[in-house]
Structures are given as structure tokens and as C-alpha cells.
Design an enzyme around this catalytic site. Structure first.
Site, PDB file in Angstrom:
ATOM      1  N   ARG A 238      -3.359   3.511   2.692  1.00 50.94           N
ATOM      2  CA  ARG A 238      -4.438   4.484   2.935  1.00 50.94           C
ATOM      3  C   ARG A 238      -4.394   4.895   4.409  1.00 50.94           C
ATOM      4  NH1 ARG A 238      -4.456   5.703  -1.589  1.00 50.94           N
ATOM      5  NH2 ARG A 238      -6.148   5.643  -3.106  1.00 50.94           N
TER       6      ARG A 238
ATOM      7  N   GLU B 227      -7.236  14.492   3.388  1.00 51.68           N
ATOM      8  CA  GLU B 227      -6.162  15.056   2.563  1.00 51.68           C
ATOM      9  C   GLU B 227      -6.698  16.277   1.814  1.00 51.68           C
ATOM     10  OE1 GLU B 227      -4.519  11.923   0.136  1.00 51.68           O
ATOM     11  OE2 GLU B 227      -4.139  10.653   1.853  1.00 51.68           O
TER      12      GLU B 227
ATOM     13  N   HIS C 162       0.955  12.401  -0.213  1.00 52.25           N
ATOM     14  CA  HIS C 162       0.333  11.443  -1.147  1.00 52.25           C
ATOM     15  C   HIS C 162       1.039  11.461  -2.514  1.00 52.25           C
ATOM     16  CE1 HIS C 162      -3.588   9.070  -1.969  1.00 52.25           C
ATOM     17  NE2 HIS C 162      -2.623   8.649  -2.790  1.00 52.25           N
TER      18      HIS C 162
HETATM   19  P1  NAP Z   1      -4.308  -4.949  -4.404  1.00 48.78           P
HETATM   20  O1  NAP Z   1      -3.538  -5.570  -5.537  1.00 48.78           O
HETATM   21  O2  NAP Z   1      -5.792  -4.988  -4.436  1.00 48.78           O
HETATM   22  O3  NAP Z   1      -3.763  -5.657  -3.070  1.00 48.78           O
HETATM   23  C1  NAP Z   1      -4.324  -5.424  -1.821  1.00 48.78           C
HETATM   24  C2  NAP Z   1      -3.633  -6.327  -0.821  1.00 48.78           C
HETATM   25  O4  NAP Z   1      -4.163  -6.040   0.463  1.00 48.78           O
HETATM   26  C3  NAP Z   1      -3.839  -7.807  -1.080  1.00 48.78           C
HETATM   27  O5  NAP Z   1      -2.680  -8.533  -0.803  1.00 48.78           O
HETATM   28  C4  NAP Z   1      -4.938  -8.168  -0.078  1.00 48.78           C
HETATM   29  O6  NAP Z   1      -4.957  -9.529   0.323  1.00 48.78           O
HETATM   30  C5  NAP Z   1      -4.553  -7.278   1.065  1.00 48.78           C
HETATM   31  N1  NAP Z   1      -5.669  -7.057   1.983  1.00 48.78           N
HETATM   32  C6  NAP Z   1      -6.903  -6.582   1.711  1.00 48.78           C
HETATM   33  N2  NAP Z   1      -7.639  -6.514   2.832  1.00 48.78           N
HETATM   34  C7  NAP Z   1      -6.843  -6.955   3.834  1.00 48.78           C
HETATM   35  C8  NAP Z   1      -7.026  -7.135   5.230  1.00 48.78           C
HETATM   36  N3  NAP Z   1      -8.184  -6.851   5.831  1.00 48.78           N
HETATM   37  N4  NAP Z   1      -5.999  -7.608   5.959  1.00 48.78           N
HETATM   38  C9  NAP Z   1      -4.812  -7.926   5.367  1.00 48.78           C
HETATM   39  N5  NAP Z   1      -4.575  -7.781   4.043  1.00 48.78           N
HETATM   40  C10 NAP Z   1      -5.592  -7.309   3.292  1.00 48.78           C
HETATM   41  O7  NAP Z   1      -3.891  -3.428  -4.225  1.00 48.78           O
HETATM   42  P2  NAP Z   1      -2.537  -2.685  -4.689  1.00 48.78           P
HETATM   43  O8  NAP Z   1      -2.574  -2.390  -6.132  1.00 48.78           O
HETATM   44  O9  NAP Z   1      -1.385  -3.445  -4.158  1.00 48.78           O
HETATM   45  O10 NAP Z   1      -2.700  -1.293  -3.924  1.00 48.78           O
HETATM   46  C11 NAP Z   1      -2.801  -1.242  -2.508  1.00 48.78           C
HETATM   47  C12 NAP Z   1      -3.272   0.126  -2.066  1.00 48.78           C
HETATM   48  O11 NAP Z   1      -2.228   1.080  -2.224  1.00 48.78           O
HETATM   49  C13 NAP Z   1      -4.411   0.716  -2.911  1.00 48.78           C
HETATM   50  O12 NAP Z   1      -5.656   0.188  -2.512  1.00 48.78           O
HETATM   51  C14 NAP Z   1      -4.292   2.192  -2.625  1.00 48.78           C
HETATM   52  O13 NAP Z   1      -5.123   2.519  -1.557  1.00 48.78           O
HETATM   53  C15 NAP Z   1      -2.826   2.380  -2.233  1.00 48.78           C
HETATM   54  N6  NAP Z   1      -2.095   3.247  -3.178  1.00 48.78           N
HETATM   55  C16 NAP Z   1      -1.451   4.350  -2.702  1.00 48.78           C
HETATM   56  C17 NAP Z   1      -0.744   5.165  -3.568  1.00 48.78           C
HETATM   57  C18 NAP Z   1       0.002   6.349  -3.080  1.00 48.78           C
HETATM   58  O14 NAP Z   1       0.522   7.123  -3.887  1.00 48.78           O
HETATM   59  N7  NAP Z   1       0.109   6.556  -1.790  1.00 48.78           N
HETATM   60  C19 NAP Z   1      -0.691   4.840  -4.938  1.00 48.78           C
HETATM   61  C20 NAP Z   1      -1.361   3.722  -5.380  1.00 48.78           C
HETATM   62  C21 NAP Z   1      -2.060   2.907  -4.501  1.00 48.78           C
HETATM   63  P3  NAP Z   1      -5.248 -10.726  -0.724  1.00 48.78           P
HETATM   64  O15 NAP Z   1      -3.978 -10.834  -1.545  1.00 48.78           O
HETATM   65  O16 NAP Z   1      -5.469 -11.911   0.116  1.00 48.78           O
HETATM   66  O17 NAP Z   1      -6.441 -10.307  -1.536  1.00 48.78           O
END
Ligand code: NAP
Length: 302
Positions: free
Chosen positions: A217, A246, A265
Site C-alpha cells: 500500500r 490513486e 495498481h
Molecule cells: P496478510 O496475510 O494480512 O499479511 C500481512 C503481513 O504484514 C503479515 O505478515 C503481518 O505480520 C505484516 N504486518 C502487519 N503490520 C505490520 C507492521 N506494522 N510491521 C511489520 N509487519 C506487519 O496480507 P496479504 O494477503 O499478504 O496482503 C498484504 C497487502 O498487499 C494487502 O493488505 C494489500 O494492501 C496489498 N495488496 C496489493 C495488491 C496489488 O495489486 N498491489 C493486491 C493484493 C494485496 P504478522 O504475520 O505478524 O501478522
């Protein structure tokens, strides 16, 4: 099961066939008496903003992995599940692997200008550290693909929870690890704790010439600090897929910056073919009173 679909115009055409195939027992609708629905399928930009009248709904299933646009909605009392989908994970792994390979192989050095630049032997993947900030569903998928190439991986998450075969550090170690992050892939959600995490001080900790790849993000990064950091070579290049606003404004300095690559994106899409079965499984769980998968922790915001 009566299911309300709320997403931007046009989404219904893409999603209805896949959802009907995956969930044949459901009565899917785009409107109707809110009190009559058992479940809501949601994406930002749809018509539902007030969840209060959906008293019977046992689940709100997001079509997006990022839930920052719904998680703080005070009318949302129903359980909220985020999207974890194999297509999304594969797409994100492909996107990140592609840009990591560009950085790793130094592809930008080979301009088609008649100069024979064969003086540098690049390190092999096992000699190249790739740091993944965010080891959730997407970070783990990226790690699996980069690990198959052979990179020296280092993961960072909020908790530092172990992921099989990979060193994962808690975010408290971030400052120290940034110093070794020659290629940094950021896959964090947008939360109070992640907003502005990569500020001027932390960017300055990165090695000179490092690559910063952010498909998580845009709020993670202080844009002015990044522009200042790029001027100092820390990082040396930024690949940005997500932004504070965006679409990115046409006159934003990122577009014309020689050390910035902008993608609009597009890193990973939720594809109906792979995601509809995930939605179906979760809605059935909610109806049967079984545990819902990928529940959002409302306090943490992801
Ligand atoms: P997720 O499974 O919820 O994983 C989030 C990760 O971030 C976890 O490892 C979490 O730690 C870590 N985290 C959260 N807060 C943190 C902090 N303050 N400091 C360090 N690490 C932290 O999410 P996901 O499915 O992997 O997706 C991640 C993000 O990708 C989404 O939230 C979305 O914003 C983005 N995204 C972008 C696109 C795109 O097309 N650009 C598409 C899809 C998603 P823990 O493991 O300890 O909980």
C-alpha cells in the site's frame, strides 16, 4: 442462502458466472431487503456503506486482500473476512519476481547504445539478499517463488512468526535489517502501524543503490522522503504499484523520475475463477457455524 453482492459497476458481469458456478445453492442478488440477506460479498466502491440493516448477515466477505476501506466502518458489526486466493498469490509472486530479477540482473545497465558493457559479473541469486517486509499470504507466496530461484531471503513481519524454511524477524529488527536490504519487497497492509513506516530516517538506512519494490500500500512510504532519498541514492530505484492517491496524478513527480518505475495498481488482481471457490467455502462455513477463514482482526486493521 441469500447473498448480497456489493461492488463497483461492472464487477457483477465478471463475478456472477463464477460465483453461481461455485455456489449453486445461493440466491445471489445486487439489491433487495437488507434484512433478508445471510451474507454479503463486498468490494470498495459498491453501494453498501451502512451495514446496520443487514442484521441477519453472518459474514462480510471482501473481494480484496486489503481491507483498509471497510475495516474502520463503525456500522460493520458482522465478521469481516479478507481475500486470500491462490490466483492473487500467484499473480503477486510473478509481479515481484519479475521486478526482483530486473534489479538482480542489472537489466537497466544494458542500454541499446552501442556500448559493450561486459565488465561486471553479477552475483548469483544465493549471494543476493532479498528482504520481504510483510510475510502474510502474499509475502509467503513471493518468498516461495524467489526461494525457488535461490535468493538469500529474509522476512520481516509484525510478530516475527516463523515461516517454514525462512528466517522471519519481528518489525523491531527493521532498522537493523534495512542496512542489508539491497532489494526490499514491501507487502504490508495499510494500518495505523504501517502508515509512514518507511520515512526519511529509515530510507536513509538502506544500502546505496538498493531497490525498493512496493506493491503493498502506498501509505507505507513518505513520498517526499522517497524523492529526497532517491536523490541521495538510498534507495537507488523504486518500483511503485500503489500510492497515497490513486490514480496517481498525471503531474506527480514519480511519473517522470528516472529512478522510479510506476505501475498502476496491477500487481495482483482477484480473479473470479480462482477466488469464487474461496468465497463459496467461507460463506458455507459461516452458514454452518464453522470457523470463518481469513478473519480480519479489527483492532489490528488487517
Ligand atoms: P496478510 O496475510 O494480512 O499479511 C500481512 C503481513 O504484514 C503479515 O505478515 C503481518 O505480520 C505484516 N504486518 C502487519 N503490520 C505490520 C507492521 N506494522 N510491521 C511489520 N509487519 C506487519 O496480507 P496479504 O494477503 O499478504 O496482503 C498484504 C497487502 O498487499 C494487502 O493488505 C494489500 O494492501 C496489498 N495488496 C496489493 C495488491 C496489488 O495489486 N498491489 C493486491 C493484493 C494485496 P504478522 O504475520 O505478524 O501478522
Amino acid at each position: 442462502m441469500r447473498v448480497r453482492f456489493s461492488a463497483p459497476d461492472g464487477a457483477w458481469r465478471d463475478w456472477a458466472p463464477a460465483l453461481r458456478a461455485a455456489l449453486p445453492e445461493a440466491d445471489l442478488a445486487r439489491d433487495g431487503d437488507p434484512a433478508g440477506f445471510d451474507a454479503i460479498i463486498y468490494a470498495p466502491g459498491g453501494d453498501i456503506t451502512d451495514f446496520t440493516p443487514y442484521r441477519r448477515a453472518r459474514i462480510v466477505q471482501s473481494l480484496w486482500a486489503g481491507v483498509e476501506r471497510i475495516v474502520g466502518n463503525p456500522t460493520l458489526t458482522q465478521p469481516l473476512a479478507r481475500m486470500v486466493d491462490p490466483g492473487l498469490a500467484q499473480g503477486m509472486a510473478e509481479y515481484c519476481t519479475g521486478w526482483v530479477m530486473r534489479a538482480h540482473l542489472g537489466m537497466d545497465a544494458y542500454a541499446q547504445d552501442g556500448v559493450w558493457r561486459n565488465g561486471t559479473v553479477p552475483p548469483l541469486a544465493p549471494e543476493r539478499r532479498v528482504t520481504i517486509l510483510g510475510m502474510g499470504a502474499l509475502g509467503r507466496s513471493v518468498a516461495a517463488m524467489l526461494g525457488a530461484v535461490g535468493f538469500d531471503l529474509c522476512g520481516i513481519s509484525a510478530s516475527g512468526r516463523a515461516v517454514s524454511g525462512l528466517r522471519v524477524h519481528p518489525v523491531g529488527d527493521l532498522d537493523r535489517l534495512l542496512g542489508q536490504a539491497g532489494i526490499l519487497v514491501c507487502l504490508l497492509p495499510d494500518t495505523d502501524a504501517t502508515r509512514g513506516l518507511l520515512d526519511a530516517r529509515r530510507l536513509a538506512l538502506m544500502p546505496r543503490g538498493a531497490w525498493l519494490i512496493n506493491p503493498g500500500r502506498g501509505t507505507l512510504i513518505d513520498d517526499d522522503a522517497l524523492l529526497e532519498g532517491l536523490a541521495q541514492g538510498r534507495p537507488g530505484h523504486a518500483v511503485l504499484d500503489v500510492f497515497h492517491r490513486e490514480p496517481l496524478a498525471p503531474d506527480h513527480p514519480f511519473w517522470a523520475h528516472p529512478a522510479v518505475t510506476v505501475t498502476p495498481h496491477v500487481a495482483a488482481e482477484t480473479r473470479p475463477a480462482t477466488a469464487a471457490p474461496v468465497v463459496a467455502e467461507n460463506l458455507r462455513r459461516a452458514m454452518d457455524g464453522r470457523p470463518i477463514l481469513h478473519l480480519v482482526d479489527r483492532a489490528r486493521g488487517y
